[in-house]
Design a protein around this motif. Structure first.
Motif, PDB file in Angstrom:
ATOM      1  N   SER A 222      -2.502  -5.104 -30.453  1.00 30.16           N
ATOM      2  CA  SER A 222      -1.723  -3.913 -30.916  1.00 30.16           C
ATOM      3  C   SER A 222      -1.213  -2.693 -29.828  1.00 30.16           C
ATOM      4  N   LEU A 223      -0.301  -2.400 -30.195  1.00 27.82           N
ATOM      5  CA  LEU A 223       0.345  -1.263 -29.218  1.00 27.82           C
ATOM      6  C   LEU A 223       1.028  -0.284 -30.105  1.00 27.82           C
ATOM      7  N   GLU A 224       0.445   1.032 -29.630  1.00 27.00           N
ATOM      8  CA  GLU A 224       1.291   2.178 -30.380  1.00 27.00           C
ATOM      9  C   GLU A 224       2.262   2.995 -29.561  1.00 27.00           C
ATOM     10  N   PHE A 225       3.207   3.099 -30.220  1.00 27.98           N
ATOM     11  CA  PHE A 225       4.272   4.204 -29.293  1.00 27.98           C
ATOM     12  C   PHE A 225       3.779   5.809 -29.489  1.00 27.98           C
ATOM     13  N   LEU A 226       2.940   6.094 -28.453  1.00 28.26           N
ATOM     14  CA  LEU A 226       2.061   7.590 -28.430  1.00 28.26           C
ATOM     15  C   LEU A 226       3.022   8.431 -28.123  1.00 28.26           C
ATOM     16  N   THR A 227       4.106   8.138 -26.864  1.00 25.52           N
ATOM     17  CA  THR A 227       4.955   9.482 -26.412  1.00 25.52           C
ATOM     18  C   THR A 227       6.402   9.006 -26.674  1.00 25.52           C
ATOM     19  N   LEU A 228       6.721   7.844 -27.100  1.00 29.26           N
ATOM     20  CA  LEU A 228       8.056   7.755 -27.243  1.00 29.26           C
ATOM     21  C   LEU A 228       8.660   8.375 -28.512  1.00 29.26           C
ATOM     22  N   GLU A 229      10.122   8.892 -28.233  1.00 29.14           N
ATOM     23  CA  GLU A 229      10.518   9.540 -29.179  1.00 29.14           C
ATOM     24  C   GLU A 229      11.647   8.790 -29.992  1.00 29.14           C
ATOM     25  N   VAL A 230      11.935   8.937 -31.360  1.00 25.85           N
ATOM     26  CA  VAL A 230      12.975   8.343 -31.979  1.00 25.85           C
ATOM     27  C   VAL A 230      14.334   8.398 -31.100  1.00 25.85           C
ATOM     28  N   GLU A 231      14.855   9.449 -30.456  1.00 30.92           N
ATOM     29  CA  GLU A 231      15.903   9.403 -29.842  1.00 30.92           C
ATOM     30  C   GLU A 231      16.243   8.676 -28.644  1.00 30.92           C
ATOM     31  N   GLU A 232      14.779   8.302 -28.047  1.00 36.60           N
ATOM     32  CA  GLU A 232      14.655   7.509 -26.954  1.00 36.60           C
ATOM     33  C   GLU A 232      14.711   6.007 -27.202  1.00 36.60           C
ATOM     34  N   LEU A 233      14.167   5.768 -28.138  1.00 36.19           N
ATOM     35  CA  LEU A 233      13.994   4.181 -28.888  1.00 36.19           C
ATOM     36  C   LEU A 233      15.199   3.347 -28.273  1.00 36.19           C
ATOM     37  N   SER A 234      16.457   3.663 -28.698  1.00 33.85           N
ATOM     38  CA  SER A 234      17.614   2.668 -28.502  1.00 33.85           C
ATOM     39  C   SER A 234      17.688   2.537 -26.954  1.00 33.85           C
ATOM     40  N   HIS A 235      17.331   3.191 -26.388  1.00 35.61           N
ATOM     41  CA  HIS A 235      17.598   3.326 -24.694  1.00 35.61           C
ATOM     42  C   HIS A 235      16.456   2.231 -24.150  1.00 35.61           C
ATOM     43  N   CYS A 236      15.334   1.729 -24.777  1.00 31.01           N
ATOM     44  CA  CYS A 236      14.765   0.663 -24.491  1.00 31.01           C
ATOM     45  C   CYS A 236      14.900  -0.688 -25.030  1.00 31.01           C
ATOM     46  N   PHE A 237      16.168  -0.691 -25.831  1.00 37.35           N
ATOM     47  CA  PHE A 237      16.827  -1.791 -26.200  1.00 37.35           C
ATOM     48  C   PHE A 237      18.087  -2.152 -25.402  1.00 37.35           C
ATOM     49  N   PRO A 238      18.056  -2.754 -24.375  1.00 35.02           N
ATOM     50  CA  PRO A 238      19.334  -2.801 -23.546  1.00 35.02           C
ATOM     51  C   PRO A 238      20.622  -2.971 -24.161  1.00 35.02           C
ATOM     52  N   GLU A 239      20.395  -3.986 -25.186  1.00 32.32           N
ATOM     53  CA  GLU A 239      21.803  -4.494 -25.674  1.00 32.32           C
ATOM     54  C   GLU A 239      22.291  -3.302 -26.504  1.00 32.32           C
ATOM     55  N   MET A 240      21.265  -2.521 -27.034  1.00 33.92           N
ATOM     56  CA  MET A 240      21.898  -1.227 -27.914  1.00 33.92           C
ATOM     57  C   MET A 240      22.209  -0.159 -27.091  1.00 33.92           C
ATOM     58  N   SER A 241      21.546   0.020 -25.943  1.00 33.96           N
ATOM     59  CA  SER A 241      21.887   1.191 -25.155  1.00 33.96           C
ATOM     60  C   SER A 241      23.337   0.820 -24.709  1.00 33.96           C
ATOM     61  N   ARG A 242      23.795  -0.311 -24.214  1.00 37.60           N
ATOM     62  CA  ARG A 242      25.072  -0.308 -23.610  1.00 37.60           C
ATOM     63  C   ARG A 242      26.170  -0.366 -24.573  1.00 37.60           C
ATOM     64  N   LEU A 243      25.942  -0.551 -26.060  1.00 37.93           N
ATOM     65  CA  LEU A 243      26.813  -0.300 -26.970  1.00 37.93           C
ATOM     66  C   LEU A 243      26.896   1.261 -27.640  1.00 37.93           C
ATOM     67  N   SER A 244      25.988   2.077 -27.135  1.00 35.29           N
ATOM     68  CA  SER A 244      25.893   3.303 -27.739  1.00 35.29           C
ATOM     69  C   SER A 244      27.036   4.246 -27.573  1.00 35.29           C
ATOM     70  N   GLU A 245      27.628   3.913 -26.526  1.00 36.49           N
ATOM     71  CA  GLU A 245      28.876   4.920 -26.108  1.00 36.49           C
ATOM     72  C   GLU A 245      30.272   4.534 -27.100  1.00 36.49           C
TER      73      GLU A 245
END
Length: 293
Positions: A222-245
Motif C-alpha cells: 500500500s502507498l499513501e499520498f502523504l504530501t501530494l496536493e489535489v492541484e498537483e495530482l494531474s501533473h503526475c498523469f502526463p497525458e492529462m498534464s499535456r491536455l490541461s492547457e
C-alpha cells in the motif's frame, strides 16, 4: 573532510561509499535534534579514523526523497509489477507512477512473470503495456525464467541511481539475481493462502551495477499520498498534464468542470477510462486525508 554516499542503513549504522571504500558510520546527535534522519542515497560529509568508526557530520541537500521505500536522490524508478501471481494491478501501478512523478523521478515499468500467462492473459497484458507506452512510459515485459527482457534493462542502470520498487512477491529480487547472479538475494514464492508475496528484502541497500547504483527495497502493498496536493495530482498523469492547457478553466481539476479537455479525451477513448477512474479515486483520497501537524 571526505564526502561519500550512504549505500546501506542497518541497525543504526550508515555505510558510506567513498573512493571505492565503505565506512561504517553513526549519525551525530545534531540530526536527531533537527529531526533529520540520514537516508540511503544521501550525499554526506563524514569523518573516520578507520572503516568501522566513522561519524556523519553533514547531509547534503537532497534533490528528492521517498518515504516508502526510504531513499533519496533517485534518478529513476524501475517499477516491477507481476503479470500474474500476484495479478497485475493498474490502480497500484498508477499509485506508484503518481508518487515517482511527483518527485521528478523517471519511471520505467517492468511487467514480470510473463512466462506464466495463458495466451488470452498475455493479450490483455500486452494491451496494458501498449496503453502505458502511448502515454510515454517505457514498458519492458520480462521473465527471469526465460531471461527475456533482461538485455533491455541492463543499460538503464548506467550512471543512474535506480530504485527497484513494487508490490511484495512480484520478483524484484529474482530480477536482480538474473541481472547480477553473484548477489544471491533471497527469494520466496507466493503465499497461496494470502495471494501475495512474502517479504524477502529487509532493508534498503544500493548495489553497484557498472557505473550505476541500484536499490533493492523492501516490498510493500500500500502507498499513501502523504504530501501530494489535489492541484498537483494531474501533473503526475502526463497525458492529462499535456491536455490541461486546452481546458476552458485555468487550474481545472478535471472532475466536474465544464469544457474539460481531459474528460473529453476520456470520452473519445484517447485516455484509458481506468486511468481517469484512478485519478478520481486519488483526488478523493487526497481530499479525505487528515491534516498533518
Amino acid at each position: 573532510m571526505p564526502e561519500g554516499r550512504i549505500i546501506k542503513s542497518l541497525s543504526g549504522f550508515y555505510y558510506v561509499l567513498h573512493d571505492g571504500q565503505v565506512t561504517q558510520c553513526r549519525g551525530r546527535g545534531v540530526f536527531r535534534k533537527k529531526k533529520v534522519t540520514p537516508l540511503v542515497g544521501d550525499e554526506v560529509v563524514f569523518q573516520a579514523d578507520n572503516e568501522l568508526e566513522g561519524y556523519i557530520l553533514e547531509i547534503k541537500e537532497r534533490k528528492n526523497e521517498l518515504v516508502r521505500p526510504p531513499i533519496s536522490n533517485v534518478d529513476q524508478a524501475l517499477l516491477v509489477f507481476s503479470a500474474i501471481e500476484p495479478d497485475f494491478s493498474t490502480v497500484l501501478l498508477d499509485r506508484f507512477l503518481a508518487l515517482v512523478e511527483s518527485n521528478d523521478i523517471q519511471p520505467v515499468i517492468c511487467i514480470s512473470k510473463v512466462d506464466l500467462l495463458s495466451e488470452k492473459q498475455k493479450q490483455l497484458i500486452e494491451q496494458y503495456a501498449e496503453d502505458y507506452r502511448k502515454i510515454g512510459y517505457e514498458v519492458i515485459l520480462t521473465s527471469t525464467v526465460m531471461e527475456s527482457g533482461i538485455a533491455e534493462i541492463k543499460p538503464l542502470f548506467e550512471n543512474q541511481i535506480t530504485v527497484i520498487a513494487g508490490q511484495s512477491g512480484v520478483g524484484k529480487s529474482s530480477l536482480l539475481n538474473v541481472l547480477k547472479p553473484e548477489l544471491e538475494l533471497k527469494t520466496n514464492d507466493i503465499s497461496i493462502s494470502l495471494g501475495r508475496g512474502k517479504h524477502t528484502t529487509r532493508h534498503v541497500e544500493l548495489i553497484s551495477f557498472g557505473e550505476g547504483l541500484v536499490a533493492d527495497t523492501p516490498g510493500f502493498s500500500s502507498l499513501e499520498f502523504l504530501t501530494l496536493e489535489v492541484e498537483e495530482l494531474s501533473h503526475c498523469f502526463p497525458e492529462m498534464s499535456r491536455l490541461s492547457e486546452d481546458c476552458k478553466f485555468r487550474g481545472c481539476l478535471h472532475v466536474k468542470e465544464p469544457k474539460c479537455a481531459v474528460k473529453q479525451a476520456v470520452e473519445n477513448q484517447a485516455i484509458p477510462a481506468y486511468r481517469y477512474e484512478h485519478y478520481l479515486q486519488f483526488v478523493e483520497e487526497i481530499k479525505q486525508r487528515k491534516p498533518r501537524y
